[in-house]
Design an enzyme around this catalytic site. Structure first.
Site, PDB file in Angstrom:
ATOM      1  N   ASP A  67      85.193  57.973  39.254  1.00 27.35           N
ATOM      2  CA  ASP A  67      83.979  57.246  40.006  1.00 27.35           C
ATOM      3  C   ASP A  67      82.818  58.175  40.073  1.00 27.35           C
ATOM      4  O   ASP A  67      82.555  59.216  39.523  1.00 27.35           O
ATOM      5  CB  ASP A  67      84.317  56.968  41.488  1.00 27.35           C
ATOM      6  CG  ASP A  67      84.904  58.156  42.106  1.00 27.35           C
ATOM      7  OD1 ASP A  67      84.793  59.132  41.778  1.00 27.35           O
ATOM      8  OD2 ASP A  67      85.423  57.790  43.226  1.00 27.35           O
ATOM      9  N   ASN A 132      89.803  57.157  55.377  1.00 26.10           N
ATOM     10  CA  ASN A 132      90.234  55.713  55.654  1.00 26.10           C
ATOM     11  C   ASN A 132      91.288  55.023  54.297  1.00 26.10           C
ATOM     12  O   ASN A 132      91.303  54.167  54.249  1.00 26.10           O
ATOM     13  CB  ASN A 132      88.986  54.818  55.372  1.00 26.10           C
ATOM     14  CG  ASN A 132      88.199  54.962  53.925  1.00 26.10           C
ATOM     15  OD1 ASN A 132      88.761  55.488  52.861  1.00 26.10           O
ATOM     16  ND2 ASN A 132      87.160  54.336  53.672  1.00 26.10           N
ATOM     17  N   HIS A 134      91.157  55.401  51.119  1.00 25.55           N
ATOM     18  CA  HIS A 134      90.390  55.029  49.731  1.00 25.55           C
ATOM     19  C   HIS A 134      91.102  56.027  48.604  1.00 25.55           C
ATOM     20  O   HIS A 134      91.368  57.138  48.958  1.00 25.55           O
ATOM     21  CB  HIS A 134      89.322  54.935  49.771  1.00 25.55           C
ATOM     22  CG  HIS A 134      88.428  56.182  49.675  1.00 25.55           C
ATOM     23  ND1 HIS A 134      86.814  56.186  50.321  1.00 25.55           N
ATOM     24  CD2 HIS A 134      88.525  57.380  49.420  1.00 25.55           C
ATOM     25  CE1 HIS A 134      86.415  57.473  50.061  1.00 25.55           C
ATOM     26  NE2 HIS A 134      87.348  58.361  49.642  1.00 25.55           N
ATOM     27  N   GLU A 139      87.676  51.004  48.662  1.00 24.63           N
ATOM     28  CA  GLU A 139      87.764  51.153  50.137  1.00 24.63           C
ATOM     29  C   GLU A 139      88.664  50.162  50.411  1.00 24.63           C
ATOM     30  O   GLU A 139      88.834  49.356  49.989  1.00 24.63           O
ATOM     31  CB  GLU A 139      86.139  50.845  50.685  1.00 24.63           C
ATOM     32  CG  GLU A 139      85.161  51.817  50.224  1.00 24.63           C
ATOM     33  CD  GLU A 139      85.224  53.006  50.786  1.00 24.63           C
ATOM     34  OE1 GLU A 139      86.387  53.775  51.329  1.00 24.63           O
ATOM     35  OE2 GLU A 139      84.081  53.444  51.116  1.00 24.63           O
TER      36      GLU A 139
END
Ligand code: PGA
Length: 238
Positions: A67, A132, A134, A139
C-alpha cells in the site's frame, strides 16, 4: 494457520526472518509481498544483516508492496516508497527495476498495479495487522473480494499513524491505495507479524473469530498457508 508465539519483538522478528530467508534461499528469484509500519523493521534489519554477513542475495528477487498513502509525493519522508528504500532496499542488492509500490489515486492506477502483478505469483506476502484488524489498508467493512483499490482511512488508523506525522492527525493522509484482500489471498504463503498488547484484540478476532469483514485479517482463515508470528502480549487474548 501456524501460530508461533515468542517472548518479545526481537524474537518475533527473528522467527519471521527465518521464514523469509527460507523462501529466498529456496527460490532466489522469489516474489516478495512487502509491508511497511513499525512491525517489520526488526525483520528488515535481520534481512540486511544476513545479506551483508552471509551474502544472501536479492538480485533476482521481485517485490510488490501492499500500500501507499494518497497525496504524498514519493520523496516525502513518510511515503511508503521512502520507508522501503530507507529501511530495506538500500541495504540489499535488490534491483530498483524489480521493486514495485502502488501509487496514485485513480481506478486506472489501481488497475495498473493489479496488471503489473499479473505476470507474477507472490511467494510470500508479509503483513502486519492494524489495531482494528486491517491488513494492508483494507479497513473493516472491506469486502474480501476487493482487488487493489483506493480507501478512506479510518480515524483509528490515522490516530495510530499520527506518530509519524508530528503527532498531528491533520497531517496524516485521509486516503490510501492498497492491494485488496483478494490480491493478498493470491499469495502462495502469508507471513503475518503482530506484537504488542494493542494488537491482542485484532489477533484474537483474526484467529478465533468468525471470518467477517469486521476483521479484515480474519479472511486469512481461508488461506492454506499462513504463518502468524506473535509476541506474548499480542497473543495474550488467545
Ligand atoms: P504497525 O502497523 O506495524 O505500525 O503497528 C501495522 C498495520 O497497521 O498494518
Amino acid at each position: 494457520m501456524k501460530i508461533i508465539v515468542t517472548d518479545n519483538y526481537e524474537q518475533a522478528s527473528l522467527e519471521a526472518f527465518k521464514v523469509m530467508k527460507g523462501v529466498v534461499v529456496k527460490k532466489p528469484n522469489a516474489v516478495l509481498g512487502l509491508a511497511t509500519g513499525s512491525t517489520p523493521l526488526g525483520l528488515y534489519k535481520n534481512m540486511i544483516e544476513d545479506h551483508k554477513e552471509n551474502g544472501t542475495s536479492y538480485k533476482d528477487v521481485v517485490s510488490f508492496n501492499l500500500d501507499e498513502y494518497v497525496g504524498l509525493p514519493r520523496d516525502h519522508k513518510e511515503s511508503y516508497y521512502t520507508f522501503m528504500h530507507t529501511n530495506l532496499f538500500s541495504g540489499l542488492d535488490i534491483l530498483e527495476e524489480n521493486v514495485h509500490l502502488p501509487y496514485g489515486n485513480t481506478k486506472e492506477d489501481c488497475d495498473a498495479y493489479e496488471k503489473a502483478m499479473e505476470d507474477y505469483s507472490v511467494d510470500v506476502q508479509l503483513l502486519g495487522i492494524g489495531g482494528n484488524g486491517h491488513i494492508g489498508f483494507n479497513e473493516p467493512g472491506t469486502p474480501f473480494t476487493e482487488t487493489t483499490h483506493i480507501v478512506e482511512l479510518q480515524e483509528r488508523t490515522r490516530v495510530d499513524n499520527a506518530r509519524f506525522f508530528d503527532n498531528d492527525i491533520n497531517q496524516v493522509p485521509t486516503h490510501a491505495i492498497t492491494m485488496g484482500i483478494a490480491t493478498i489471498m493470491k499469495a502462495k504463503k502469508v507471513l503475518l507479524i503482530a506484537t504488542g498488547e494493542n494488537k491482542a484484540d485484532a489477533v484474537y478476532a483474526m484467529i478465533k473469530g468468525e471470518p467477517t469483514v469486521d476483521c479484515p485479517a480474519s479472511a486469512l482463515q481461508n488461506h492454506p498457508d499462513v504463518v502468524v508470528v506473535l509476541d506474548k502480549a499480542a497473543a495474550s487474548k488467545l
